[in-house]
Motif scaffolding. Structure first.
Motif, PDB file in Angstrom:
ATOM      1  N   MET A   3       0.824  -1.209   0.000  1.00  0.00           N
ATOM      2  CA  MET A   3       0.000   0.000   0.000  1.00  0.00           C
ATOM      3  C   MET A   3       0.858   1.259   0.000  1.00  0.00           C
ATOM      4  N   ASN A   4       1.888   1.262   0.864  1.00  0.00           N
ATOM      5  CA  ASN A   4       2.764   2.439   0.969  1.00  0.00           C
ATOM      6  C   ASN A   4       3.547   2.673  -0.326  1.00  0.00           C
ATOM      7  N   TYR A   5       4.054   1.599  -0.899  1.00  0.00           N
ATOM      8  CA  TYR A   5       4.837   1.726  -2.139  1.00  0.00           C
ATOM      9  C   TYR A   5       3.984   2.341  -3.243  1.00  0.00           C
ATOM     10  N   CYS A   6       2.767   1.837  -3.386  1.00  0.00           N
ATOM     11  CA  CYS A   6       1.896   2.343  -4.447  1.00  0.00           C
ATOM     12  C   CYS A   6       1.503   3.803  -4.176  1.00  0.00           C
ATOM     13  N   ALA A   7       1.241   4.126  -2.914  1.00  0.00           N
ATOM     14  CA  ALA A   7       0.869   5.500  -2.570  1.00  0.00           C
ATOM     15  C   ALA A   7       2.017   6.463  -2.888  1.00  0.00           C
ATOM     16  N   ASN A   8       3.230   6.052  -2.573  1.00  0.00           N
ATOM     17  CA  ASN A   8       4.404   6.899  -2.791  1.00  0.00           C
ATOM     18  C   ASN A   8       4.776   7.042  -4.266  1.00  0.00           C
ATOM     19  N   ASN A   9       4.268   6.117  -5.099  1.00  0.00           N
ATOM     20  CA  ASN A   9       4.648   6.134  -6.517  1.00  0.00           C
ATOM     21  C   ASN A   9       3.464   6.405  -7.447  1.00  0.00           C
ATOM     22  N   GLY A  10       2.389   6.904  -6.854  1.00  0.00           N
ATOM     23  CA  GLY A  10       1.239   7.282  -7.662  1.00  0.00           C
ATOM     24  C   GLY A  10       0.539   6.110  -8.313  1.00  0.00           C
ATOM     25  N   GLN A  70       0.553  -3.733  -8.360  1.00  0.00           N
ATOM     26  CA  GLN A  70       1.081  -4.932  -7.694  1.00  0.00           C
ATOM     27  C   GLN A  70       2.293  -5.506  -8.435  1.00  0.00           C
ATOM     28  N   LEU A  71       2.294  -5.457  -9.766  1.00  0.00           N
ATOM     29  CA  LEU A  71       3.470  -5.923 -10.512  1.00  0.00           C
ATOM     30  C   LEU A  71       4.670  -5.021 -10.253  1.00  0.00           C
ATOM     31  N   ALA A  72       4.432  -3.722 -10.155  1.00  0.00           N
ATOM     32  CA  ALA A  72       5.532  -2.795  -9.858  1.00  0.00           C
ATOM     33  C   ALA A  72       6.097  -3.061  -8.472  1.00  0.00           C
ATOM     34  N   PHE A  73       5.221  -3.335  -7.489  1.00  0.00           N
ATOM     35  CA  PHE A  73       5.679  -3.631  -6.139  1.00  0.00           C
ATOM     36  C   PHE A  73       6.441  -4.956  -6.109  1.00  0.00           C
ATOM     37  N   MET A  74       5.946  -5.951  -6.808  1.00  0.00           N
ATOM     38  CA  MET A  74       6.650  -7.241  -6.872  1.00  0.00           C
ATOM     39  C   MET A  74       8.056  -7.055  -7.451  1.00  0.00           C
ATOM     40  N   THR A  75       8.160  -6.255  -8.497  1.00  0.00           N
ATOM     41  CA  THR A  75       9.471  -5.986  -9.101  1.00  0.00           C
ATOM     42  C   THR A  75      10.388  -5.283  -8.115  1.00  0.00           C
TER      43      THR A  75
END
Length: 356
Positions: free
Chosen positions: A280-287, A296-301
């Protein structure tokens, strides 16, 4: 009177004798001179013949199908050179060539010639070039397969394409497999090509036949986001087909490719606890939207390039085969998912690999 007559006769005889002597001397001189000239001419002709010299380059073979200049045979020569004979570069064999030197000297106008003979061999040293579509072919047990279908081309440099045949022969190629590809196993297919002139070339490829796993896992489900995720894994992440299908087999088991599946464990890979918070935090910080496939694919990477780098290196190391897909599924579940339920993932990865 008689005395006077005798004196006259003596004078006549003396004159005649003198004339004869002079004539004889002259004739002898002329004959000697002619003999001298004849000897000089013979000597000159001998020297002229000896002066006609030719040295060869040692180049006496022509490649089949190429052009060959007969003057290539000669390194140096005296006199005028004439080459008689011809070769057919499109037919192997030995061809007789005659080389004649002509010379002339200026003093006596003498001409002479000297003849040499040699052979030029037309040889074919270039076999047909075999090009395969794949180095390794993956099959499922029971599937029919034509081993000739993996031969992209068989081309002789001069005569062009060779014809596929069940038997060996000039201008033909065959494919032989060392086993029954309807059964699981690893086999070698050997392509043997024989060109018009008998040159033989070979190439081989591997046929890997895996057991038919579809029956044990049910239909191979590639619905929903399967194709999109596969394209990301092989494109953006740069994984091989085997590694990508290993990951997909795990995602199917966890979420059936639905990024909104689950609650306390959530998403494509069912992240839970602190890892779900990190998502959740990763996606929030990266728009990004943490409920989306892209987020989710970006976070997995991000995780694979960070704290789960051993997972990424493991995926990158597997062979791009059906067996490699099964290995990739095991690597992903043990190093990234950490799931307790692992049954069927390797089999599904194999099925996905064969389906792609």
């Amino acid at each position: 009177m008689k005395h006077v007559l005798r004196k006259r006769v003596k004078r006549i005889l003396a004159g005649t004798l003198a004339t004869c002597i002079i004539a004889g001397v002259a004739i002898g001189y002329i004959s000697a001179k002619q003999n001298y000239i004849n000897k000089q001419m013979l000597l000159t002709q001998s020297k002229l013949y000896d002066s006609l010299k030719l040295s060869m380059t040692g180049v006496d073979t022509a490649e089949y199908g190429s052009s060959f200049d007969l003057h290539t045979l000669v390194a140096e020569h005296t006199g005028n050179l004439k080459i008689d004979g011809d070769i057919n570069e499109n037919a192997i064999g030995a061809y007789a060539i005659k080389l004649t030197l002509f010379g002339k000297e200026s003093k006596f106008g003498i001409t002479d010639s000297k003849t040499f003979t040699t052979n030029v061999k037309v040889v074919d040293t270039q076999p047909a070039v075999i090009t395969l579509a794949q180095d390794t072919v993956e099959l499922r047990a029971g599937a029919s397969y034509d081993p000739y279908s993996n031969v992209a081309s068989v081309v002789d440099p001069v005569d062009g394409s060779l014809t596929a045949s069940a038997e060996n022969g000039a201008g033909l190629y065959t494919v032989a497999v060392d086993g029954d590809t309807s059964k699981a196993g690893t086999y070698t297919a050997t392509v043997t090509a024989t060109d018009k002139n008998g040159n033989v070339s070979t190439a081989s490829y591997t046929i890997r036949v895996t057991r038919n796993v579809v029956a044990s896992i049910g239909p191979v489900d590639t619905s929903g986001n399967y194709e999109y995720i596969y394209a990301y894994l092989t494109g953006t992440l740069g994984l091989s087909r085997a590694a990508a299908t290993g990951v997909l087999a795990n995602m199917y088991q966890e979420s059936k490719f639905d990024p909104t599946a689950g609650s306390s464990y959530y998403g494509l890979c069912q992240w839970g606890g602190g890892r779900l918070t990190n998502l959740m935090n990763y996606c929030a910080n990266n728009g990004l939207d943490y409920t989306s496939v892209d987020g989710q694919l970006a976070f997995m990477t991000y995780e694979l390039n960070g704290s789960y780098s051993s997972t990424l290196s493991g995926l990158q190391s597997v062979a791009n085969t059906a067996e490699g897909a099964a290995e990739a599924a095991t690597i992903f579940v043990s190093r990234y998912e950490g799931a307790s339920h692992t049954v069927g993932r390797a089999e599904r990865a194999t099925a996905y690999f064969l389906a792609n």
